[in-house]
Design a protein around this motif. Structure first.
Motif, mmCIF file in Angstrom:
data_model
loop_
_atom_site.group_PDB
_atom_site.id
_atom_site.type_symbol
_atom_site.label_atom_id
_atom_site.label_comp_id
_atom_site.label_asym_id
_atom_site.label_seq_id
_atom_site.Cartn_x
_atom_site.Cartn_y
_atom_site.Cartn_z
ATOM 1 N N GLU A 175 0.807 -1.231 0.000
ATOM 2 C CA GLU A 175 0.000 0.000 0.000
ATOM 3 C C GLU A 175 0.833 1.269 0.000
ATOM 4 O OE1 GLU A 175 -4.120 -0.714 2.063
ATOM 5 O OE2 GLU A 175 -2.540 -1.272 3.489
ATOM 6 N N ILE A 176 2.124 1.176 -0.226
ATOM 7 C CA ILE A 176 3.017 2.327 -0.227
ATOM 8 C C ILE A 176 3.493 2.557 -1.656
ATOM 9 C CG2 ILE A 176 5.161 3.281 0.687
ATOM 10 C CD1 ILE A 176 4.785 1.177 3.003
ATOM 11 N N GLU A 177 3.265 3.759 -2.181
ATOM 12 C CA GLU A 177 3.667 4.057 -3.558
ATOM 13 C C GLU A 177 5.183 4.191 -3.651
ATOM 14 O OE1 GLU A 177 2.619 7.173 -7.225
ATOM 15 O OE2 GLU A 177 1.710 7.434 -5.237
ATOM 16 N N VAL A 178 5.766 3.594 -4.681
ATOM 17 C CA VAL A 178 7.211 3.639 -4.889
ATOM 18 C C VAL A 178 7.496 4.355 -6.214
ATOM 19 C CG1 VAL A 178 7.624 1.565 -3.548
ATOM 20 C CG2 VAL A 178 7.266 1.362 -6.002
ATOM 21 N N TYR A 179 8.735 4.838 -6.349
ATOM 22 C CA TYR A 179 9.121 5.661 -7.483
ATOM 23 C C TYR A 179 10.351 5.053 -8.155
ATOM 24 C CZ TYR A 179 6.249 8.956 -4.858
ATOM 25 O OH TYR A 179 5.217 9.552 -4.156
ATOM 26 N N ARG A 180 10.679 5.585 -9.339
ATOM 27 C CA ARG A 180 11.873 5.164 -10.057
ATOM 28 C C ARG A 180 12.749 6.379 -10.336
ATOM 29 N NH1 ARG A 180 11.948 5.511 -15.798
ATOM 30 N NH2 ARG A 180 10.096 6.459 -16.710
ATOM 31 N N PRO A 181 14.034 6.204 -10.676
ATOM 32 C CA PRO A 181 14.911 7.349 -10.940
ATOM 33 C C PRO A 181 14.391 8.237 -12.063
ATOM 34 C CG PRO A 181 16.208 5.359 -10.621
ATOM 35 C CD PRO A 181 14.774 4.925 -10.672
ATOM 36 N N PHE A 182 14.822 9.492 -12.069
ATOM 37 C CA PHE A 182 14.326 10.492 -13.005
ATOM 38 C C PHE A 182 15.154 10.567 -14.286
ATOM 39 C CE2 PHE A 182 12.633 11.630 -8.995
ATOM 40 C CZ PHE A 182 11.541 12.447 -9.178
ATOM 41 N N LEU A 183 16.501 10.514 -14.158
ATOM 42 C CA LEU A 183 17.372 10.882 -15.264
ATOM 43 C C LEU A 183 17.690 9.745 -16.225
ATOM 44 C CD1 LEU A 183 20.043 13.166 -13.512
ATOM 45 C CD2 LEU A 183 18.015 13.855 -14.783
ATOM 46 N N VAL A 184 17.344 8.531 -15.874
ATOM 47 C CA VAL A 184 17.728 7.383 -16.698
ATOM 48 C C VAL A 184 17.260 7.583 -18.132
ATOM 49 C CG1 VAL A 184 17.332 4.945 -17.097
ATOM 50 C CG2 VAL A 184 17.798 5.749 -14.803
ATOM 51 N N ARG A 185 18.198 7.424 -19.073
ATOM 52 C CA ARG A 185 17.849 7.605 -20.483
ATOM 53 C C ARG A 185 17.976 6.319 -21.276
ATOM 54 N NH1 ARG A 185 21.346 11.833 -23.207
ATOM 55 N NH2 ARG A 185 21.189 12.902 -21.215
ATOM 56 N N SER A 186 18.654 5.314 -20.741
ATOM 57 C CA SER A 186 18.866 4.068 -21.467
ATOM 58 C C SER A 186 18.611 2.893 -20.556
ATOM 59 C CB SER A 186 20.304 4.006 -22.001
ATOM 60 O OG SER A 186 20.607 2.715 -22.479
ATOM 61 N N GLY A 187 18.055 1.815 -21.126
ATOM 62 C CA GLY A 187 17.813 0.612 -20.339
ATOM 63 C C GLY A 187 19.079 0.016 -19.773
ATOM 64 N N ARG A 415 26.418 17.283 -17.933
ATOM 65 C CA ARG A 415 26.684 17.372 -16.504
ATOM 66 C C ARG A 415 25.330 17.587 -15.827
ATOM 67 N NH1 ARG A 415 30.725 15.772 -18.122
ATOM 68 N NH2 ARG A 415 32.876 16.363 -17.661
ATOM 69 N N ASN A 416 24.598 16.501 -15.664
ATOM 70 C CA ASN A 416 23.249 16.572 -15.115
ATOM 71 C C ASN A 416 23.239 16.052 -13.685
ATOM 72 O OD1 ASN A 416 22.374 17.440 -17.654
ATOM 73 N ND2 ASN A 416 21.913 15.364 -18.337
ATOM 74 N N ASP A 417 22.691 16.858 -12.778
ATOM 75 C CA ASP A 417 22.573 16.479 -11.367
ATOM 76 C C ASP A 417 21.139 16.677 -10.918
ATOM 77 O OD1 ASP A 417 25.531 16.139 -10.225
ATOM 78 O OD2 ASP A 417 25.538 17.852 -11.599
ATOM 79 N N LEU A 418 20.651 15.740 -10.135
ATOM 80 C CA LEU A 418 19.300 15.858 -9.608
ATOM 81 C C LEU A 418 19.269 15.335 -8.176
ATOM 82 C CD1 LEU A 418 15.944 15.409 -11.299
ATOM 83 C CD2 LEU A 418 16.346 14.027 -9.277
ATOM 84 N N ASP A 419 18.572 16.063 -7.321
ATOM 85 C CA ASP A 419 18.377 15.672 -5.929
ATOM 86 C C ASP A 419 16.901 15.862 -5.621
ATOM 87 O OD1 ASP A 419 18.231 15.480 -3.129
ATOM 88 O OD2 ASP A 419 20.290 16.180 -2.899
#
Length: 820
Positions: A175-187, A415-419
């Motif tokens: 019952e807890i929603e989970v997320y995936r990374p944002f920046l991924v561009r390739s499998g 040079r991509n950074d995400l927090d």
């Protein structure tokens, strides 16, 4: 006296808890003679009781330190009486087998998944997840064989459902929603799926028309339940692609139980077989745990935690891709300098408190935090030659480029950074009154995103710089000199700090009843979602949407076991951060929620063939979408326009036949037809990036009759090509080229050296429940599937060539698994 008063009050408060603790627990699965779970069976003892769920599972508290008779009853089966005398806090597993009542056998209709059927939910056995592996093992590897679910990249955990994209799918764990990374561009960079299959107890999947209790997304809902252990267990697995280990345990008083899983994945074996040669180090690891502490029979606290580290380092050296025709073979040769280094680290923790106020009322409180830090750095110089290939058989230069039609280079930099920090607190509850069930929730979410985006790309052909396609400057190189400015082919720079506050709530009602002699099911609910976008240099924006949804199912009183279902509603998808950011990196806070009206018609027909159970599930669906946010798809990266200037539709038919084609195993065959188009800016309808017209999926399990320990599985998928064969910067109205069809077959063989059905004289063998060795062949027929095209320009002929970027070829893997 004051201290004595406090002590007296404390004792009075603890008396109920002391009374509750004098109990023991019986749990298990009620089965019939055909080894099929029996749902809605009554389990009673000393005036208290419960009923089995759709999986036949039950859990009952009984008095400890005394003789107790537990009675199992069901309208269609003979009752079972069992005596117990358990110690305080003791938990045992008891799985009774109920025999049919001979007097009523002529009217028996067995439906072990009734709750899922009426709600339009597909249930997947956890053993299927653990036994069926793939290049990217996990729940997504099984989902891709279901109708309506499309995956065209075996290295990716992302999937699209009925014309939706990767961001339109809900995933819940307990019952807890989970997320995936944002920046991924390739499998290749993705790593592990969040869901650890070793920890899974139940899996439910809905491809559309889902209930209001699920969140605000447009396409699907995947609901995972992790195990709550009742005894000690240990699983371990190792292969050429990595390994995993999981352990589960429970204390003697059954108050504390938990399961933990560790995974390690190294895809070098697969990535080193690709056409691009070089040094690649894809290392992915994570640790997950699910812990439960029972303070009393009425109150328990759960904790779900996950730490994931994904590292992808790549130093390409060279690549040769052959394409063209037999009469006109061509090749692309690329020589590289530089490297790519990506890191995705995620941390997730959630507490869930359950308070069972009564048999009818359950109250829950969930608090969760998700933190991801992501880095995407690369500087790669690619120098290429495009030319004709020597096709003379017997020539020592066979396969080499003899004549270059075009040469050039490409320099890419990032040079991509995400927090991102996402915090959630939610109250949920449900109340049962006779055949009525009421469910509700109130949820608050705070999203804090800090993002720096720096990407540029420079392209030249034979020494002539290529300007971006949207730069309206006429040039005629090399025949006339170009005197305009030198501009990077792509140049994106942005720094964003965004905060999004969300308030969500839902209420829904369900009822089981009878309409004449027919069984019926009703479900109606509504969701509300209010969100506010703020940030540095961003004008604050607030919006609110309401989402009514409903389901109705009827099981006619016919001789044949048939169920009809209709579901629909208004579904919204309020924008997440990625949907607010346009292709230039600018955040558009006024982006509206995408809206979709769903209508799903379903039918399930259960029957017996070869004296074994089978089920045919068919669904027809239609989705009308407005305020659509158009996007482009590059491998698995989605880039939105951050506007709502499109409308779209999707319709199709899904069919799935599953059952015991081989006794004792579950297999299924799936077929899907889909058509989805969009109209951007009233320019007319064109295919959406996920317009995958036809889909066939097969999951087949078998074993050798004389050697039942030797088993085999076949995981086969065929998808027609999707639009994506055009340059990502191109106007989709000018280019509607499709990628080639996706065809893939994975096969695995396993031999059980030790299993639970045997007894051994050796002491170490008796301690093991299972010991299995297996061999797997991924992409058995070595089909060259393409995920995108590389576009190479020849400045002299002013032509562009589409060179396919191929996915993984045939790969062999060896696997060893044990269970203690």
């Amino acid at each position: 006296m004051k201290l004595d008063s406090y002590l007296l009050r404390l004792v009075i408060l603890l008396l109920p808890f002391l009374g509750w603790s004098q109990t023991a627990t019986i749990k298990g699965v009620v089965l019939n003679a055909a080894n099929v779970p029996v749902d809605n069976a009554n389990v009673t003892a000393n005036g208290t009781g419960t009923t089995t769920n759709a999986y036949g599972f039950y859990e009952l508290k009984i008095l400890a330190e005394s003789d107790v008779t537990v009675i199992f009853t069901h309208l269609l089966y003979k009752r079972v009486l069992v005596n117990f005398n358990l110690k305080n806090g003791q938990v045992i597993e008891f799985n009774p087998v109920m025999n049919l009542n001979v007097e009523q056998i002529a009217t028996v209709v067995i439906n072990s998944n009734q709750r899922q059927s009426v709600a339009g939910v597909t249930s997947i056995a956890p053993d299927v997840l653990r036994n069926i592996k793939g290049a990217q093992p996990g729940v997504e590897n099984i989902l891709k064989t279901l109708p309506g679910v499309n995956i065209s990249n075996e290295l990716s955990t992302q999937y699209s459902v009925r014309g939706g994209n990767f961001d339109e799918n809900l995933v819940y764990v307990n019952e807890i929603e989970v997320y995936r990374p944002f920046l991924v561009r390739s499998g290749q960079q993705e790593g592990l799926s969040f869901v650890n299959t070793d920890l899974v107890q139940n899996i439910e999947f809905s491809a559309g028309g889902f209930q209001a209790k699920y969140g605000d997304k447009l396409s699907s809902a995947l609901d995972i339940t992790y195990k709550n252990p009742i005894k000690f267990g240990l699983n371990a697995e190792a292969s050429l692609l990595g390994g995993s280990v999981s352990a589960e345990a429970v204390t003697k008083d059954s108050k504390l139980s938990g399961i933990i899983g560790l995974r390690y994945r190294d895809n070098s074996l697969i990535l080193n077989s690709l056409e691009t040669e070089g040094t690649v180090k894809p290392v992915f690891a994570d640790a997950q745990t699910y812990i439960t502490y029972k303070f009393s029979d009425k109150f328990q606290l759960n904790f779900l935690g996950n730490i994931s580290s994904n590292s992808y380092t790549f130093q390409p050296q060279n690549r040769q891709t052959n394409f063209g025709t037999i009469d006109d073979p061509k090749a692309l040769l690329v020589y590289y300098e530089g490297q790519e280094k990506d890191n995705y680290n995620t941390y997730f923790g959630a507490f869930k408190a359950n308070y069972f106020a009564s048999d009818a009322l359950t109250l829950k409180l969930i608090a969760a935090t998700y933190h991801t830090t992501e880095e995407e750095y690369f500087d790669i110089l690619a120098q290429y030659r495009l030319g004709e290939v020597n096709s003379n058989i017997g020539d020592e230069n066979l396969g080499e480029v003899e004549f270059s039609e075009g040469i050039g280079s490409q320099l890419t930099h990032a040079r991509n950074d995400l927090d991102a920090l996402i915090s959630t607190i939610e109250h949920k509850g449900d109340y049962k009154l006779n055949n009525h069930t009421f469910e509700w929730s109130i949820k608050y979410t705070h999203e804090d995103i800090r993002d720096r985006l720096v990407e540029w790309e420079v392209i030249d052909s034979a020494g002539f710089s290529i300007n971006p396609p949207n730069l309206n400057i006429v040039k005629d190189q090399p025949y006339q000199p170009y005197q305009g400015p030198l501009v990077a082919f792509q140049n994106v720079r942005a720094t964003n700090q965004v905060q999004i506050d969300r308030f969500q709530a839902y209420a829904q009602w369900s009822k089981r009843s009878e309409l004449g002699s027919n069984d019926v099911f009703y479900n109606f609910g509504v969701r509300a979602h209010h969100w506010t976008v703020n940030g540095d240099g961003i004008k604050s924006s607030a919006q609110t949407v309401f989402s009514p949804r409903g389901q109705f199912a009827i099981k006619p009183d016919w001789d044949k076991d048939i169920l009809f279902r209709i579901a629909g509603g208004v579904y919204y998808q309020p924008p997440f951060y990625r949907e607010l950011r346009d292709s230039s990196g600018i955040v558009r806070p006024d982006v509206k929620a995408q809206k979709s009206i769903h209508l799903v018609l379903g039918n399930e027909y259960s029957f017996k063939m070869w004296d074994r159970p089978f089920k045919l599930v068919s669904e027809a669906y239609y989705k009308h979408m407005t305020d659509v946010n158009p996007y482009t798809l590059e491998n698995v990266r989605i880039r939105y326009r951050a506007s709502n200037n499109a409308k779209a539709y999707a319709y199709g038919v899904d069919l799935r036949l599953n059952g015991e084609f081989v006794p004792g195993t579950e297999s299924w065959f799936s077929f899907g037809y889909l058509k989805t188009e969009e109209n951007i800016g009233d320019r007319g309808y064109i295919s959406r990036p996920t317009d995958q017209r036809l889909k066939f999926g097969v999951l087949f399990q078998d074993y050798v009759p004389n050697i039942p320990e030797l088993k085999v599985y076949l995981n086969l998928v065929y998808n027609t090509g999707v639009p994506g064969g055009s340059p990502s910067y191109a106007d989709p109205y000018d280019y509607q080229n499709r990628l080639r069809d996706y065809k893939r077959a994975d096969v695995g063989f396993s031999y059980a050296i030790i299993d639970r059905n045997k007894t051994y004289s050796s002491q170490w063998k008796n301690k093991l429940k299972e010991l299995t060795i297996g061999v797997e062949v991924f992409n058995m027929f070595d089909v060259q599937n393409a995920i995108t095209n590389t576009w190479v320009r020849d400045v002299y002929s002013k032509r562009q060539y589409a060179i396919p970027n191929y996915l993984s070829p045939r790969v062999f893997n060896v696997r060893l698994a044990m269970k203690l």
